[in-house]
Design a protein around this motif. Structure first.
Motif, PDB file in Angstrom:
ATOM      1  N   SER A  44       0.837  -1.205   0.000  1.00 53.74           N
ATOM      2  CA  SER A  44       0.000   0.000   0.000  1.00 53.74           C
ATOM      3  C   SER A  44       0.871   1.254   0.000  1.00 53.74           C
ATOM      4  O   SER A  44       2.057   1.210   0.290  1.00 53.74           O
ATOM      5  N   HIS A  45       0.231   2.347  -0.329  1.00 59.78           N
ATOM      6  CA  HIS A  45       0.902   3.661  -0.302  1.00 59.78           C
ATOM      7  C   HIS A  45       0.494   4.444   0.939  1.00 59.78           C
ATOM      8  O   HIS A  45       0.477   5.671   0.931  1.00 59.78           O
ATOM      9  N   PHE A  49       0.639   8.622   1.867  1.00 61.86           N
ATOM     10  CA  PHE A  49      -0.672   9.142   1.493  1.00 61.86           C
ATOM     11  C   PHE A  49      -0.856  10.569   2.007  1.00 61.86           C
ATOM     12  O   PHE A  49      -0.286  10.947   3.030  1.00 61.86           O
ATOM     13  N   LYS A  50      -1.662  11.359   1.318  1.00 62.77           N
ATOM     14  CA  LYS A  50      -1.877  12.761   1.685  1.00 62.77           C
ATOM     15  C   LYS A  50      -2.558  12.910   3.042  1.00 62.77           C
ATOM     16  O   LYS A  50      -2.215  13.801   3.817  1.00 62.77           O
ATOM     17  N   LYS A 132      -5.677   2.687 -11.247  1.00 63.95           N
ATOM     18  CA  LYS A 132      -6.280   4.018 -11.244  1.00 63.95           C
ATOM     19  C   LYS A 132      -6.346   4.662  -9.862  1.00 63.95           C
ATOM     20  O   LYS A 132      -6.797   5.787  -9.737  1.00 63.95           O
ATOM     21  N   ASN A 133      -5.916   3.967  -8.812  1.00 69.10           N
ATOM     22  CA  ASN A 133      -5.990   4.581  -7.483  1.00 69.10           C
ATOM     23  C   ASN A 133      -4.598   4.742  -6.889  1.00 69.10           C
ATOM     24  O   ASN A 133      -3.624   4.211  -7.406  1.00 69.10           O
ATOM     25  N   ASP A 134      -4.526   5.462  -5.816  1.00 64.01           N
ATOM     26  CA  ASP A 134      -3.238   5.717  -5.159  1.00 64.01           C
ATOM     27  C   ASP A 134      -3.044   4.858  -3.922  1.00 64.01           C
ATOM     28  O   ASP A 134      -2.156   5.127  -3.121  1.00 64.01           O
ATOM     29  N   ARG A 135      -3.874   3.836  -3.752  1.00 58.61           N
ATOM     30  CA  ARG A 135      -3.785   3.036  -2.530  1.00 58.61           C
ATOM     31  C   ARG A 135      -2.757   1.914  -2.599  1.00 58.61           C
ATOM     32  O   ARG A 135      -2.193   1.534  -1.594  1.00 58.61           O
ATOM     33  N   LYS A 140       0.708  -0.646 -11.481  1.00 55.16           N
ATOM     34  CA  LYS A 140       1.388   0.598 -11.853  1.00 55.16           C
ATOM     35  C   LYS A 140       2.740   0.353 -12.518  1.00 55.16           C
ATOM     36  O   LYS A 140       3.434   1.268 -12.861  1.00 55.16           O
TER      37      LYS A 140
END
Length: 167
Positions: A44-45, A49-50, A132-135, A140
């Motif tokens: 996971s990111h 994460f923001k 398509k997500n940043d999770r 990618k």
């Protein structure tokens, strides 16, 4: 073409494919079923994460771990299917054989189609939703999860199709 079909239907390569599937799905059972915090940190990111609340728990929480445990559990029948087919090829048994004149081709077609679909279901999600997500890291680039799901999809279905074509 016949050389390719011959290779795809050879007992040794079929055994290797079942062993590879068994190892791949076993890894999913172990990692998702028993090592959720480790997996969350690895794929996971969350660390970057923001949202600070998400960033503060890079290993996820009990809710995430419960969902991952179900994913691990869902992979366990695929491990069993791979191991049973591998075992039946290594040590033929009246309990694990179709006893047809064509040998166990119908069982291999079924097993390899199911294993391929299991890998495909993950690969397609990696290439679509995860990309398509940043999770997550999946989808990618050449992460091992996306690559191995795609590779096993192609191999499983190629071996199954070779059995359909040659019989």
């Amino acid at each position: 073409m016949s050389d390719i079909l011959s290779a795809l239907t050879s007992p040794g390569l079929t055994q290797a494919l079942y062993a590879g599937n068994a190892l791949w799905f076993s890894s999913a059972v172990i990692h998702f079923g028993f090592r959720q915090a480790h997996v969350m940190r690895r794929i996971s990111h969350r660390k970057t994460f923001k949202d600070p609340a998400i960033r503060s728990s890079p290993s996820g929480d009990k809710w995430h771990h419960d969902i991952m445990a179900y994913l691990g559990g869902m992979n366990s029948p695929l491990v069993l299917l791979s191991i049973l087919r591998l075992y039946s090829l290594l040590r033929p048994s009246r309990y694990l054989s179709s006893k047809t004149s064509a040998g166990d081709v119908p069982l291999d077609i079924t097993a390899l189609t199911v294993l391929g679909l299991a890998n495909f279901s993950q690969a397609i999600l990696n290439f679509t939703l995860s990309r398509k997500n940043d999770r997550w890291i999946m989808g990618k680039g050449l992460d091992r999860i996306t690559v191995l799901d795609a590779v096993f999809t192609v191999l499983d279905w190629s071996f199954a199709l070779a059995r359909v074509v040659t019989n």
